[in-house]
Design a protein around this motif. Structure first.
Motif, short mmCIF file in Angstrom:
data_model
loop_
_atom_site.label_atom_id
_atom_site.label_comp_id
_atom_site.label_asym_id
_atom_site.label_seq_id
_atom_site.Cartn_x
_atom_site.Cartn_y
_atom_site.Cartn_z
N UNK A 1 0.81 -1.23 0.00
CA UNK A 1 0.00 0.00 0.00
C UNK A 1 0.84 1.28 0.00
N UNK A 2 1.96 1.28 0.73
CA UNK A 2 2.82 2.46 0.73
C UNK A 2 3.43 2.69 -0.65
N UNK A 3 3.83 1.60 -1.30
CA UNK A 3 4.39 1.72 -2.64
C UNK A 3 3.34 2.24 -3.63
N UNK A 4 2.09 1.77 -3.49
CA UNK A 4 1.01 2.24 -4.36
C UNK A 4 0.78 3.74 -4.17
N UNK A 5 0.81 4.19 -2.92
CA UNK A 5 0.56 5.61 -2.62
C UNK A 5 1.70 6.53 -3.08
N UNK A 6 2.92 6.02 -3.11
CA UNK A 6 4.06 6.93 -3.30
C UNK A 6 4.84 6.76 -4.59
N UNK A 7 4.64 5.66 -5.29
CA UNK A 7 5.46 5.40 -6.48
C UNK A 7 4.60 5.18 -7.71
N UNK A 8 5.11 5.60 -8.84
CA UNK A 8 4.47 5.31 -10.12
C UNK A 8 4.67 3.83 -10.44
N UNK A 9 3.81 3.25 -11.30
CA UNK A 9 3.89 1.81 -11.56
C UNK A 9 5.28 1.27 -11.90
N UNK A 10 6.06 1.91 -12.79
CA UNK A 10 7.38 1.31 -13.07
C UNK A 10 8.27 1.20 -11.83
N UNK A 11 8.34 2.27 -11.04
CA UNK A 11 9.18 2.23 -9.84
C UNK A 11 8.60 1.27 -8.80
N UNK A 12 7.29 1.29 -8.64
CA UNK A 12 6.62 0.42 -7.67
C UNK A 12 6.84 -1.05 -8.02
N UNK A 13 6.67 -1.40 -9.27
CA UNK A 13 6.81 -2.81 -9.67
C UNK A 13 8.27 -3.27 -9.58
N UNK A 14 9.21 -2.38 -9.92
CA UNK A 14 10.63 -2.73 -9.74
C UNK A 14 10.94 -2.98 -8.26
N UNK A 15 10.47 -2.06 -7.42
CA UNK A 15 10.71 -2.19 -5.98
C UNK A 15 10.10 -3.48 -5.44
N UNK A 16 8.84 -3.72 -5.76
CA UNK A 16 8.17 -4.90 -5.19
C UNK A 16 8.74 -6.20 -5.73
N UNK A 17 9.19 -6.22 -6.97
CA UNK A 17 9.85 -7.42 -7.50
C UNK A 17 11.13 -7.70 -6.71
N UNK A 18 11.88 -6.64 -6.42
CA UNK A 18 13.13 -6.82 -5.65
C UNK A 18 12.85 -7.20 -4.20
N UNK A 19 11.87 -6.56 -3.58
CA UNK A 19 11.51 -6.89 -2.20
C UNK A 19 11.06 -8.34 -2.11
N UNK A 20 10.21 -8.74 -3.04
CA UNK A 20 9.73 -10.13 -3.05
C UNK A 20 10.87 -11.12 -3.26
N UNK A 21 11.82 -10.78 -4.11
CA UNK A 21 12.95 -11.69 -4.35
C UNK A 21 13.69 -11.96 -3.05
N UNK A 22 13.96 -10.92 -2.29
CA UNK A 22 14.64 -11.11 -1.01
C UNK A 22 13.78 -11.86 -0.01
N UNK A 23 12.51 -11.47 0.08
CA UNK A 23 11.62 -12.13 1.03
C UNK A 23 11.45 -13.61 0.69
N UNK A 24 11.26 -13.93 -0.57
CA UNK A 24 11.06 -15.33 -0.96
C UNK A 24 12.29 -16.18 -0.66
N UNK A 25 13.48 -15.61 -0.84
CA UNK A 25 14.71 -16.35 -0.49
C UNK A 25 14.72 -16.68 1.01
N UNK A 26 14.38 -15.69 1.84
CA UNK A 26 14.40 -15.92 3.28
C UNK A 26 13.26 -16.84 3.72
#
Length: 155
Positions: free
Chosen positions: A34-59
């Motif tokens: 939700x914070x990413x949706x409120x503050x970032x445009x789709x390209x930046x938001x999707x890049x960020x969430x893809x990277x966050x998910x990559x780290x989270x899924x590894x852990x």
């Protein structure tokens, strides 16, 4: 090492792994996205969430290994599956379902999202993220059910 201390150590590791997985899903679902949706445009938001998910899924993979290893070690120490109550059987069944959902996210949906982000296909990346979000929410609910199943009989 005394058996009681070893069991306690296994239990602490088990609970920490479960709390990391379930708490991480709650944080991502209710706070990060939700914070990413409120503050970032789709390209930046999707890049960020893809990277966050990559780290989270590894852990989460590490957490799953810990959950399985500590869970089966504790059950073995208590005399096997025949010696434990229904909450442990329910926890195992629900946990295996959660792991299957996780595997589908990790092996199918997240790679689709990463590929779409790399190709700047924001519609496809967003669609993949929506599938991931819905699966994470199901897993979050299942994780809460596991905590309830295990804790309610003790209340």
């Amino acid at each position: 090492m005394p058996a009681a201390f070893f069991h306690l150590l296994l239990l602490v590791l088990h609970l920490l792994a479960a709390a990391f997985w379930v708490g991480g899903m709650a944080t991502l679902h209710f706070c990060v996205r939700p914070a990413a949706v409120r503050t970032l445009e789709p390209p930046q938001r999707l890049r960020l969430l893809a990277a966050v998910l990559a780290g989270f899924l590894r852990w989460v993979q590490v957490a799953i290994v810990l959950l399985l290893a500590t869970g089966f070690a504790m059950v073995q120490g208590l005399g096997g599956m025949g010696a434990v109550g229904w909450p442990v059987h329910a926890m195992l069944g629900i946990g295996l379902a959660m792991m299957a959902i996780f595997a589908r996210i990790r092996l199918t949906h997240h790679p689709r999202m990463v590929a779409a982000v790399a190709a700047s296909d924001w519609a496809a990346a967003g669609a993949a993220l929506n599938v991931i979000r819905s699966r994470v929410f199901v897993n979050l609910l299942l994780g809460v059910v596991v905590f309830a199943v295990v804790l309610l009989p003790r209340a």
